[in-house]
Design a protein around this motif. Structure first.
Motif, PDB file in Angstrom:
ATOM      1  N   ASP A  95       0.824  -1.208   0.000  1.00  0.00           N
ATOM      2  CA  ASP A  95       0.000   0.000   0.000  1.00  0.00           C
ATOM      3  C   ASP A  95       0.858   1.258   0.000  1.00  0.00           C
ATOM      4  OD1 ASP A  95      -2.330  -1.509   0.125  1.00  0.00           O
ATOM      5  OD2 ASP A  95      -2.411  -1.444   2.319  1.00  0.00           O
ATOM      6  N   SER A  96       0.446   2.245  -0.778  1.00  0.00           N
ATOM      7  CA  SER A  96       1.053   3.573  -0.767  1.00  0.00           C
ATOM      8  C   SER A  96      -0.056   4.606  -0.607  1.00  0.00           C
ATOM      9  CB  SER A  96       1.825   3.841  -2.063  1.00  0.00           C
ATOM     10  OG  SER A  96       2.914   2.953  -2.201  1.00  0.00           O
ATOM     11  N   PHE A  97       0.329   5.791  -0.106  1.00  0.00           N
ATOM     12  CA  PHE A  97      -0.664   6.807   0.228  1.00  0.00           C
ATOM     13  C   PHE A  97      -0.189   8.181  -0.234  1.00  0.00           C
ATOM     14  CE2 PHE A  97      -0.691   3.385   3.279  1.00  0.00           C
ATOM     15  CZ  PHE A  97      -2.026   3.031   3.346  1.00  0.00           C
ATOM     16  N   ILE A  98      -1.158   9.040  -0.562  1.00  0.00           N
ATOM     17  CA  ILE A  98      -0.906  10.454  -0.807  1.00  0.00           C
ATOM     18  C   ILE A  98      -1.812  11.236   0.127  1.00  0.00           C
ATOM     19  CG2 ILE A  98      -1.073  12.351  -2.467  1.00  0.00           C
ATOM     20  CD1 ILE A  98      -0.515  10.310  -4.674  1.00  0.00           C
ATOM     21  N   CYS A  99      -1.259  12.230   0.796  1.00  0.00           N
ATOM     22  CA  CYS A  99      -2.049  13.019   1.736  1.00  0.00           C
ATOM     23  C   CYS A  99      -2.916  14.020   0.988  1.00  0.00           C
ATOM     24  CB  CYS A  99      -1.136  13.744   2.724  1.00  0.00           C
ATOM     25  SG  CYS A  99      -2.060  14.689   3.960  1.00  0.00           S
ATOM     26  N   GLY A 100      -4.218  13.991   1.271  1.00  0.00           N
ATOM     27  CA  GLY A 100      -5.159  14.925   0.669  1.00  0.00           C
ATOM     28  C   GLY A 100      -5.866  15.776   1.709  1.00  0.00           C
ATOM     29  N   ILE A 101      -5.171  16.087   2.798  1.00  0.00           N
ATOM     30  CA  ILE A 101      -5.747  16.889   3.885  1.00  0.00           C
ATOM     31  C   ILE A 101      -4.991  18.203   3.967  1.00  0.00           C
ATOM     32  CG2 ILE A 101      -6.254  16.990   6.350  1.00  0.00           C
ATOM     33  CD1 ILE A 101      -6.199  13.912   6.359  1.00  0.00           C
ATOM     34  N   GLY A 102      -5.699  19.323   3.813  1.00  0.00           N
ATOM     35  CA  GLY A 102      -5.055  20.628   3.853  1.00  0.00           C
ATOM     36  C   GLY A 102      -4.885  21.183   5.253  1.00  0.00           C
ATOM     37  N   SER A 103      -5.807  20.877   6.149  1.00  0.00           N
ATOM     38  CA  SER A 103      -5.743  21.378   7.520  1.00  0.00           C
ATOM     39  C   SER A 103      -4.510  20.834   8.229  1.00  0.00           C
ATOM     40  CB  SER A 103      -7.002  20.954   8.287  1.00  0.00           C
ATOM     41  OG  SER A 103      -6.815  21.055   9.683  1.00  0.00           O
ATOM     42  N   VAL A 104      -3.708  21.738   8.793  1.00  0.00           N
ATOM     43  CA  VAL A 104      -2.508  21.307   9.514  1.00  0.00           C
ATOM     44  C   VAL A 104      -2.879  20.393  10.682  1.00  0.00           C
ATOM     45  CG1 VAL A 104      -0.611  22.122  10.972  1.00  0.00           C
ATOM     46  CG2 VAL A 104      -1.144  23.303   8.826  1.00  0.00           C
ATOM     47  N   LYS A 105      -3.869  20.807  11.458  1.00  0.00           N
ATOM     48  CA  LYS A 105      -4.266  20.041  12.641  1.00  0.00           C
ATOM     49  C   LYS A 105      -4.695  18.631  12.277  1.00  0.00           C
ATOM     50  CE  LYS A 105      -7.923  19.781  16.137  1.00  0.00           C
ATOM     51  NZ  LYS A 105      -9.134  20.452  16.689  1.00  0.00           N
ATOM     52  N   TRP A 106      -5.630  18.518  11.329  1.00  0.00           N
ATOM     53  CA  TRP A 106      -6.178  17.202  11.010  1.00  0.00           C
ATOM     54  C   TRP A 106      -5.200  16.351  10.216  1.00  0.00           C
ATOM     55  CZ3 TRP A 106      -9.771  15.472  13.868  1.00  0.00           C
ATOM     56  CH2 TRP A 106     -10.705  16.348  14.433  1.00  0.00           C
ATOM     57  N   PRO A 136      -0.217   8.858  13.020  1.00  0.00           N
ATOM     58  CA  PRO A 136      -0.285   7.455  13.440  1.00  0.00           C
ATOM     59  C   PRO A 136      -0.043   6.478  12.292  1.00  0.00           C
ATOM     60  CG  PRO A 136      -2.098   8.708  14.392  1.00  0.00           C
ATOM     61  CD  PRO A 136      -1.456   9.592  13.368  1.00  0.00           C
ATOM     62  N   MET A 137      -0.462   6.835  11.088  1.00  0.00           N
ATOM     63  CA  MET A 137      -0.209   5.968   9.943  1.00  0.00           C
ATOM     64  C   MET A 137       1.287   5.861   9.669  1.00  0.00           C
ATOM     65  SD  MET A 137      -3.257   7.041   7.277  1.00  0.00           S
ATOM     66  CE  MET A 137      -2.810   5.719   6.129  1.00  0.00           C
ATOM     67  N   LEU A 138       1.980   7.005   9.698  1.00  0.00           N
ATOM     68  CA  LEU A 138       3.430   6.986   9.500  1.00  0.00           C
ATOM     69  C   LEU A 138       4.118   6.149  10.576  1.00  0.00           C
ATOM     70  CD1 LEU A 138       4.141  10.709   8.553  1.00  0.00           C
ATOM     71  CD2 LEU A 138       4.638   8.733   7.121  1.00  0.00           C
ATOM     72  N   ALA A 139       3.664   6.323  11.818  1.00  0.00           N
ATOM     73  CA  ALA A 139       4.281   5.597  12.930  1.00  0.00           C
ATOM     74  C   ALA A 139       4.106   4.088  12.798  1.00  0.00           C
ATOM     75  CB  ALA A 139       3.697   6.082  14.256  1.00  0.00           C
ATOM     76  N   SER A 140       3.024   3.683  12.126  1.00  0.00           N
ATOM     77  CA  SER A 140       2.772   2.249  11.958  1.00  0.00           C
ATOM     78  C   SER A 140       3.418   1.687  10.697  1.00  0.00           C
ATOM     79  CB  SER A 140       1.263   1.988  11.922  1.00  0.00           C
ATOM     80  OG  SER A 140       0.680   2.545  10.755  1.00  0.00           O
ATOM     81  N   GLY A 141       4.160   2.543   9.968  1.00  0.00           N
ATOM     82  CA  GLY A 141       4.897   2.064   8.804  1.00  0.00           C
ATOM     83  C   GLY A 141       4.288   2.389   7.460  1.00  0.00           C
ATOM     84  N   ALA A 142       3.188   3.158   7.423  1.00  0.00           N
ATOM     85  CA  ALA A 142       2.580   3.521   6.142  1.00  0.00           C
ATOM     86  C   ALA A 142       3.550   4.371   5.319  1.00  0.00           C
ATOM     87  CB  ALA A 142       1.278   4.280   6.369  1.00  0.00           C
ATOM     88  N   ARG A 143       3.531   4.168   4.017  1.00  0.00           N
ATOM     89  CA  ARG A 143       4.435   4.872   3.101  1.00  0.00           C
ATOM     90  C   ARG A 143       3.661   5.937   2.338  1.00  0.00           C
ATOM     91  NH1 ARG A 143       5.813   3.454  -2.438  1.00  0.00           N
ATOM     92  NH2 ARG A 143       7.734   4.505  -3.077  1.00  0.00           N
ATOM     93  N   PHE A 144       4.001   7.206   2.600  1.00  0.00           N
ATOM     94  CA  PHE A 144       3.376   8.320   1.896  1.00  0.00           C
ATOM     95  C   PHE A 144       4.275   8.764   0.750  1.00  0.00           C
ATOM     96  CE2 PHE A 144       0.692   8.417   5.550  1.00  0.00           C
ATOM     97  CZ  PHE A 144      -0.475   9.041   5.139  1.00  0.00           C
ATOM     98  N   LEU A 145       3.697   8.840  -0.438  1.00  0.00           N
ATOM     99  CA  LEU A 145       4.441   9.275  -1.611  1.00  0.00           C
ATOM    100  C   LEU A 145       4.531  10.796  -1.653  1.00  0.00           C
ATOM    101  CD1 LEU A 145       2.871   6.988  -4.372  1.00  0.00           C
ATOM    102  CD2 LEU A 145       4.855   6.526  -2.913  1.00  0.00           C
TER     103      LEU A 145
END
Length: 209
Positions: free
Chosen positions: A65-76, A83-92
């Protein structure tokens, strides 16, 4: 072929999907599955060929699985993606083909560079930061992690942004100014002096509000 998800099905997530379709090389190696969002009805009001296929919270990523962040809000963005990064998720890191990227530009994991952005030279953009359309980043600028730079912003040479900074549309920052972590710069602000941490500023010239 890896599975690809956009994290967040709000306005920015839908924009990212449109730009993703221009990334021919990326899509040769990735099969787009759909959006992750904790609101399963996030796309029901829109004519979308892809839907929300799962929640962000608690999503179990595997090595395919790979992911791209589509959230503009800094907080959210940080609250949901850290938590996804901490669990090993790979963001492109996604760079639209119309962006102009100069020499010596360093982009962190999960960065999103939108159409018509200019990054001149010797620039550092931190992890999970996004820069929206038609913004310009000058030489020797440093932008921290988890920040969001909205459309039509101008970061002139030597500007330094801390982590988790939000710039509204059309912000102008004069050369060499430092913006403290977790601060918000309101749309259209002109920054002529350093901004401390954890404040909101607005106006021309920008003042703490």
């Amino acid at each position: 072929m890896k599975n690809l998800y956009i994290v967040g099905a709000g306005g920015f997530g839908r924009e990212v999907y449109g730009w993703l379709r221009d990334e021919v090389a990326l899509l040769k190696d990735h099969h787009f599955i759909g959006f992750l969002d904790d609101d399963e009805s996030a796309l029901t009001a829109f004519d979308s060929e892809y839907g929300v296929v799962g929640s962000i919270t608690g999503f179990k990523a595997d090595e395919n699985d790979s992911f791209i962040c589509g959230i503009g809000s800094v907080k959210w963005k940080k609250q949901l993606c850290q938590p996804m990064l901490a669990s090993g998720a790979r963001f492109l890191t996604l760079v639209h083909p119309t962006a102009l990227i100069g020499r010596g530009v360093q982009l962190g994991e999960g960065v999103v560079i939108c159409p018509r952005v200019t990054l001149t030279c010797d620039i550092r953009i931190g992890t999970m930061t996004m820069i929206n359309c038609h913004s310009s980043v000058g030489h020797d600028v440093s932008v921290g992690d988890w920040s969001t730079i909205s459309a039509h912003c101008d970061l002139t040479g030597g500007t330094v942004l801390g982590d988790e900074v939000f710039l509204g549309s059309g912000v102008r920052i004069l050369p060499g100014k430092k913006i403290g972590a977790r601060s918000t710069l309101g749309a259209g602000s002109v920054v002529i002096r350093d901004v401390p941490e954890s404040v909101s500023v607005f106006g021309n010239p920008a003042r703490v509000i």
